[in-house]
Motif scaffolding. Structure first.
Motif, PDB file in Angstrom:
ATOM      1  N   PRO A  23     -11.374 -22.116  -4.604  1.00  0.00           N
ATOM      2  CA  PRO A  23      -9.920 -22.009  -3.913  1.00  0.00           C
ATOM      3  C   PRO A  23      -9.856 -22.597  -2.641  1.00  0.00           C
ATOM      4  O   PRO A  23      -8.857 -22.447  -2.096  1.00  0.00           O
ATOM      5  CB  PRO A  23      -9.734 -20.501  -3.853  1.00  0.00           C
ATOM      6  N   VAL A  24     -10.842 -23.172  -1.903  1.00  0.00           N
ATOM      7  CA  VAL A  24     -10.604 -23.771  -1.015  1.00  0.00           C
ATOM      8  C   VAL A  24     -11.173 -25.248  -0.974  1.00  0.00           C
ATOM      9  O   VAL A  24     -11.816 -25.760  -1.979  1.00  0.00           O
ATOM     10  CB  VAL A  24     -11.654 -23.238   0.210  1.00  0.00           C
ATOM     11  N   GLU A  25     -10.841 -26.065  -0.307  1.00  0.00           N
ATOM     12  CA  GLU A  25     -10.827 -27.696  -0.483  1.00  0.00           C
ATOM     13  C   GLU A  25     -12.157 -28.169  -0.388  1.00  0.00           C
ATOM     14  O   GLU A  25     -12.731 -28.935  -1.126  1.00  0.00           O
ATOM     15  CB  GLU A  25      -9.862 -28.410   0.236  1.00  0.00           C
ATOM     16  N   GLU A  26     -12.922 -27.584   0.628  1.00  0.00           N
ATOM     17  CA  GLU A  26     -14.255 -28.091   1.024  1.00  0.00           C
ATOM     18  C   GLU A  26     -15.164 -27.243   0.649  1.00  0.00           C
ATOM     19  O   GLU A  26     -15.274 -26.200   1.387  1.00  0.00           O
ATOM     20  CB  GLU A  26     -14.359 -28.973   2.193  1.00  0.00           C
ATOM     21  N   ILE A  27     -16.425 -27.327  -0.233  1.00  0.00           N
ATOM     22  CA  ILE A  27     -17.326 -26.443  -0.186  1.00  0.00           C
ATOM     23  C   ILE A  27     -18.616 -27.116   0.443  1.00  0.00           C
ATOM     24  O   ILE A  27     -19.237 -28.215  -0.133  1.00  0.00           O
ATOM     25  CB  ILE A  27     -17.677 -25.945  -1.707  1.00  0.00           C
ATOM     26  N   THR A  28     -19.583 -26.702   1.119  1.00  0.00           N
ATOM     27  CA  THR A  28     -20.846 -27.298   1.712  1.00  0.00           C
ATOM     28  C   THR A  28     -21.775 -25.958   1.747  1.00  0.00           C
ATOM     29  O   THR A  28     -21.238 -24.924   1.503  1.00  0.00           O
ATOM     30  CB  THR A  28     -20.616 -27.568   3.172  1.00  0.00           C
ATOM     31  N   PRO A  29     -23.083 -26.303   2.180  1.00  0.00           N
ATOM     32  CA  PRO A  29     -23.936 -25.059   1.895  1.00  0.00           C
ATOM     33  C   PRO A  29     -23.699 -24.144   2.774  1.00  0.00           C
ATOM     34  O   PRO A  29     -24.042 -22.902   2.710  1.00  0.00           O
ATOM     35  CB  PRO A  29     -25.436 -26.071   2.367  1.00  0.00           C
ATOM     36  N   ASP A  30     -22.934 -24.266   3.854  1.00  0.00           N
ATOM     37  CA  ASP A  30     -22.815 -23.331   4.955  1.00  0.00           C
ATOM     38  C   ASP A  30     -21.174 -22.943   4.919  1.00  0.00           C
ATOM     39  O   ASP A  30     -20.729 -22.233   5.882  1.00  0.00           O
ATOM     40  CB  ASP A  30     -22.864 -23.733   6.285  1.00  0.00           C
ATOM     41  N   SER A  31     -20.709 -22.877   3.647  1.00  0.00           N
ATOM     42  CA  SER A  31     -19.387 -22.420   3.600  1.00  0.00           C
ATOM     43  C   SER A  31     -19.182 -21.064   3.428  1.00  0.00           C
ATOM     44  O   SER A  31     -17.895 -20.499   3.577  1.00  0.00           O
ATOM     45  CB  SER A  31     -18.802 -23.417   2.101  1.00  0.00           C
ATOM     46  N   ASN A 151     -20.091 -13.265 -10.520  1.00  0.00           N
ATOM     47  CA  ASN A 151     -20.508 -14.151  -9.072  1.00  0.00           C
ATOM     48  C   ASN A 151     -19.708 -15.502  -9.499  1.00  0.00           C
ATOM     49  O   ASN A 151     -19.966 -16.354 -10.251  1.00  0.00           O
ATOM     50  CB  ASN A 151     -22.160 -14.756  -9.251  1.00  0.00           C
ATOM     51  N   PRO A 152     -18.818 -16.020  -8.863  1.00  0.00           N
ATOM     52  CA  PRO A 152     -18.274 -17.426  -8.881  1.00  0.00           C
ATOM     53  C   PRO A 152     -19.160 -18.428  -8.769  1.00  0.00           C
ATOM     54  O   PRO A 152     -18.638 -19.416  -9.519  1.00  0.00           O
ATOM     55  CB  PRO A 152     -17.160 -17.271  -7.332  1.00  0.00           C
ATOM     56  N   LYS A 153     -20.345 -18.381  -8.188  1.00  0.00           N
ATOM     57  CA  LYS A 153     -21.310 -19.647  -8.302  1.00  0.00           C
ATOM     58  C   LYS A 153     -21.561 -20.008  -9.643  1.00  0.00           C
ATOM     59  O   LYS A 153     -21.809 -21.254  -9.834  1.00  0.00           O
ATOM     60  CB  LYS A 153     -22.328 -19.302  -7.594  1.00  0.00           C
ATOM     61  N   ILE A 154     -21.635 -19.186 -10.550  1.00  0.00           N
ATOM     62  CA  ILE A 154     -21.659 -19.420 -12.067  1.00  0.00           C
ATOM     63  C   ILE A 154     -20.824 -20.057 -12.764  1.00  0.00           C
ATOM     64  O   ILE A 154     -21.071 -20.641 -14.034  1.00  0.00           O
ATOM     65  CB  ILE A 154     -22.481 -18.322 -13.044  1.00  0.00           C
ATOM     66  N   LEU A 155     -19.442 -20.019 -12.204  1.00  0.00           N
ATOM     67  CA  LEU A 155     -18.280 -20.512 -13.108  1.00  0.00           C
ATOM     68  C   LEU A 155     -17.880 -21.703 -12.312  1.00  0.00           C
ATOM     69  O   LEU A 155     -16.971 -22.373 -12.941  1.00  0.00           O
ATOM     70  CB  LEU A 155     -17.473 -19.370 -13.174  1.00  0.00           C
ATOM     71  N   MET A 156     -18.036 -21.995 -11.092  1.00  0.00           N
ATOM     72  CA  MET A 156     -17.177 -22.940 -10.455  1.00  0.00           C
ATOM     73  C   MET A 156     -18.139 -24.241 -10.440  1.00  0.00           C
ATOM     74  O   MET A 156     -19.336 -24.270 -10.749  1.00  0.00           O
ATOM     75  CB  MET A 156     -17.010 -22.537  -9.016  1.00  0.00           C
ATOM     76  N   PRO A 157     -17.397 -25.469 -10.043  1.00  0.00           N
ATOM     77  CA  PRO A 157     -18.263 -26.491  -9.791  1.00  0.00           C
ATOM     78  C   PRO A 157     -19.609 -26.368  -8.781  1.00  0.00           C
ATOM     79  O   PRO A 157     -19.319 -25.695  -7.668  1.00  0.00           O
ATOM     80  CB  PRO A 157     -17.421 -27.553  -9.324  1.00  0.00           C
ATOM     81  N   ARG A 158     -20.558 -26.814  -9.032  1.00  0.00           N
ATOM     82  CA  ARG A 158     -21.959 -26.771  -8.403  1.00  0.00           C
ATOM     83  C   ARG A 158     -21.702 -27.713  -7.089  1.00  0.00           C
ATOM     84  O   ARG A 158     -21.256 -28.972  -7.345  1.00  0.00           O
ATOM     85  CB  ARG A 158     -23.310 -26.913  -9.006  1.00  0.00           C
ATOM     86  N   ILE A 159     -22.199 -27.201  -6.179  1.00  0.00           N
ATOM     87  CA  ILE A 159     -22.348 -28.029  -4.952  1.00  0.00           C
ATOM     88  C   ILE A 159     -23.749 -28.813  -4.832  1.00  0.00           C
ATOM     89  O   ILE A 159     -24.572 -28.143  -5.725  1.00  0.00           O
ATOM     90  CB  ILE A 159     -22.102 -27.236  -3.587  1.00  0.00           C
ATOM     91  N   GLU A 160     -23.700 -29.605  -4.024  1.00  0.00           N
ATOM     92  CA  GLU A 160     -25.191 -30.380  -4.309  1.00  0.00           C
ATOM     93  C   GLU A 160     -26.386 -29.678  -3.695  1.00  0.00           C
ATOM     94  O   GLU A 160     -27.468 -29.878  -4.035  1.00  0.00           O
ATOM     95  CB  GLU A 160     -24.860 -31.830  -3.396  1.00  0.00           C
ATOM     96  N   SER A 161     -26.259 -28.653  -2.579  1.00  0.00           N
ATOM     97  CA  SER A 161     -27.249 -28.280  -1.936  1.00  0.00           C
ATOM     98  C   SER A 161     -26.868 -26.806  -1.405  1.00  0.00           C
ATOM     99  O   SER A 161     -25.615 -26.590  -1.398  1.00  0.00           O
ATOM    100  CB  SER A 161     -27.810 -28.828  -1.112  1.00  0.00           C
ATOM    101  N   GLU A 162     -28.023 -25.986  -1.504  1.00  0.00           N
ATOM    102  CA  GLU A 162     -27.772 -24.550  -0.914  1.00  0.00           C
ATOM    103  C   GLU A 162     -28.631 -24.333   0.113  1.00  0.00           C
ATOM    104  O   GLU A 162     -29.562 -25.252   0.311  1.00  0.00           O
ATOM    105  CB  GLU A 162     -28.223 -23.577  -2.132  1.00  0.00           C
ATOM    106  N   LEU A 163     -28.191 -23.411   1.100  1.00  0.00           N
ATOM    107  CA  LEU A 163     -29.019 -23.173   2.269  1.00  0.00           C
ATOM    108  C   LEU A 163     -30.212 -22.762   1.627  1.00  0.00           C
ATOM    109  O   LEU A 163     -30.523 -21.897   0.817  1.00  0.00           O
ATOM    110  CB  LEU A 163     -28.380 -21.954   2.921  1.00  0.00           C
ATOM    111  N   GLN A 164     -31.376 -23.057   2.431  1.00  0.00           N
ATOM    112  CA  GLN A 164     -32.734 -22.874   1.839  1.00  0.00           C
ATOM    113  C   GLN A 164     -33.002 -21.468   2.147  1.00  0.00           C
ATOM    114  O   GLN A 164     -32.837 -20.820   3.013  1.00  0.00           O
ATOM    115  CB  GLN A 164     -33.756 -23.707   2.504  1.00  0.00           C
TER     116      GLN A 164
END
Length: 287
Positions: A23-31, A151-164
Motif C-alpha cells: 500500500p506504499v510506493e517504496e519498500i526497502t529493508p528498513d521500511s 502476515n502481509p509478507k507472505i502475500l505481497m511482492p517480495r523485496i530483494e533483501s531483509e534486515l539481517q
C-alpha cells in the motif's frame, strides 16, 4: 505435516492475491517500524507498521466496507488504537485495513457502495492511532472466514533483501522455570525445556526452529495469527500466546524440546521471509 499445511496455505492464497501490491510506493529493508507478530502491549501485533509517513494506496480492487474517523469499541483485530482507518472488502472474505490515517486526507466516504481500484489513493498516513506521535501507516490483512490475521509478507511482492537477523543470548529453561545461559552451561536434566534467544531490536523472524540430533522438534511460524477464545495465538508444536513467546523484554521463544539422556547436538535456526537463516549448534549432555 505442519510444513505441508503451511505450504498448502501459502499456495492457496498466492493465487488469490497474486495481484496484491504493497500500500506504499517504496519498500526497502528498513521500511518497517513494527513487524507482524511482534509484541505490542502484551499482545501480538496483527499489523505491519511502516517506518515513514507516506501516501496510502489500495492494495487491490475491492469494496469499501467502512471508513473510520472516530474511535470505535475495542476489538482484537480492529482496536480503537487504529485511529482513522479505511477497511476494504476483497474476494474470498479477505479484508485489508489501512489505519493511522490523516482524517482530512481520506479520499473516500461511507456513502453507499464504493468500489476502489488497485493502486487508488486512499489517504495520507496520519497521527490518529496510538503510535506515540508517529504518522506511519498501520496495515493489516484479515481472513474473516478463518478469524485469522495474515502476515502481509507472505502475500505481497517480495523485496530483494531483509534486515539481517541475529541469533544469540541463548537461554534454556527447565520445567521448574530455572534458566541457564547456553554459552556457559552444557549439562541438563532430561525433560521438557524451553529455548529462548535474545530479541532482535528491529527485525523479526518469519520462522524459528529447534532440532536435536538433526530432528526438528519444534517450529514456530509467524505467517498467521489466529484468534481462539479471545486469545491471539501463533502456531508451533502447540499454540503459543504472546506471553509464551515473549516472557520478558529481552527474550523470545525459539521452541520447546524434550531432552533425553545422552550426548546431543542442539540446533537452533531463525529465518526471515526470504529464507535467509542464522543457525547455531551446541553440543550438550543430558543426564
Amino acid at each position: 505435516m505442519k510444513k505441508s499445511i503451511l505450504f498448502a496455505f501459502i499456495i492457496s492464497f498466492s493465487f488469490i492475491l497474486s495481484a496484491f501490491e504493497w500500500p506504499v510506493e517504496e519498500i526497502t529493508p528498513d521500511s518497517y517500524g513494527l513487524y507482524f507478530a511482534q509484541n505490542r502491549g502484551d499482545l501480538f501485533s496483527t499489523s505491519q507498521i511502516f517506518s515513514q509517513p507516506s501516501e496510502v494506496h489500495a492494495s487491490e480492487e475491492g469494496i469499501v466496507l467502512v471508513v473510520i474517523t472516530e474511535l470505535e469499541e475495542d476489538n482484537d483485530f480492529f482496536p480503537s488504537t487504529l485511529g482513522s482507518a479505511v477497511i476494504v472488502n476483497h474476494q474470498d472474505e479477505l479484508l485489508t485495513v489501512y489505519a493511522n490515517l490523516d482524517s482530512e486526507s481520506i479520499a473516500i466516504s461511507n456513502n453507499g457502495i464504493q468500489k476502489v481500484e488497485a493502486g487508488q489513493l486512499l489517504a495520507q498516513s496520519g497521527d490518529t492511532g496510538w503510535q506515540h506521535g508517529k504518522s506511519n501507516l498501520e496495515f493489516q490483512i484479515i481472513d474473516k472466514k478463518n478469524n485469522t490475521a495474515i502476515n502481509p509478507k507472505i502475500l505481497m511482492p517480495r523485496i530483494e533483501s531483509e534486515l539481517q537477523l541475529s541469533l544469540g543470548g541463548i537461554v534454556v529453561q527447565n520445567k521448574n522455570g530455572e534458566q541457564f545461559e547456553l554459552a556457559n552451561h552444557k549439562n541438563f536434566q532430561a525433560g521438557i525445556h524451553k529455548i529462548y534467544c535474545k530479541r532482535n531490536e528491529v527485525a523479526f523472524p518469519f520462522k524459528t526452529s529447534v532440532a536435536v540430533n538433526g530432528v526438528v522438534l519444534d517450529e514456530i511460524f509467524y505467517d498467521t495469527i489466529i484468534q481462539e477464545n479471545s486469545k491471539l495465538l501463533v502456531t508451533g508444536k502447540r499454540k503459543y500466546t504472546s506471553s509464551d513467546i515473549f516472557p520478558s523484554e529481552k527474550l523470545q521463544l525459539l521452541g520447546e524440546v524434550m531432552f533425553t539422556s545422552g550426548k546431543a547436538t542442539l540446533t537452533l535456526i531463525i529465518e526471515d521471509n526470504l529464507e535467509n537463516r542464522r543457525q547455531v549448534n551446541y553440543n550438550i549432555t543430558v543426564y
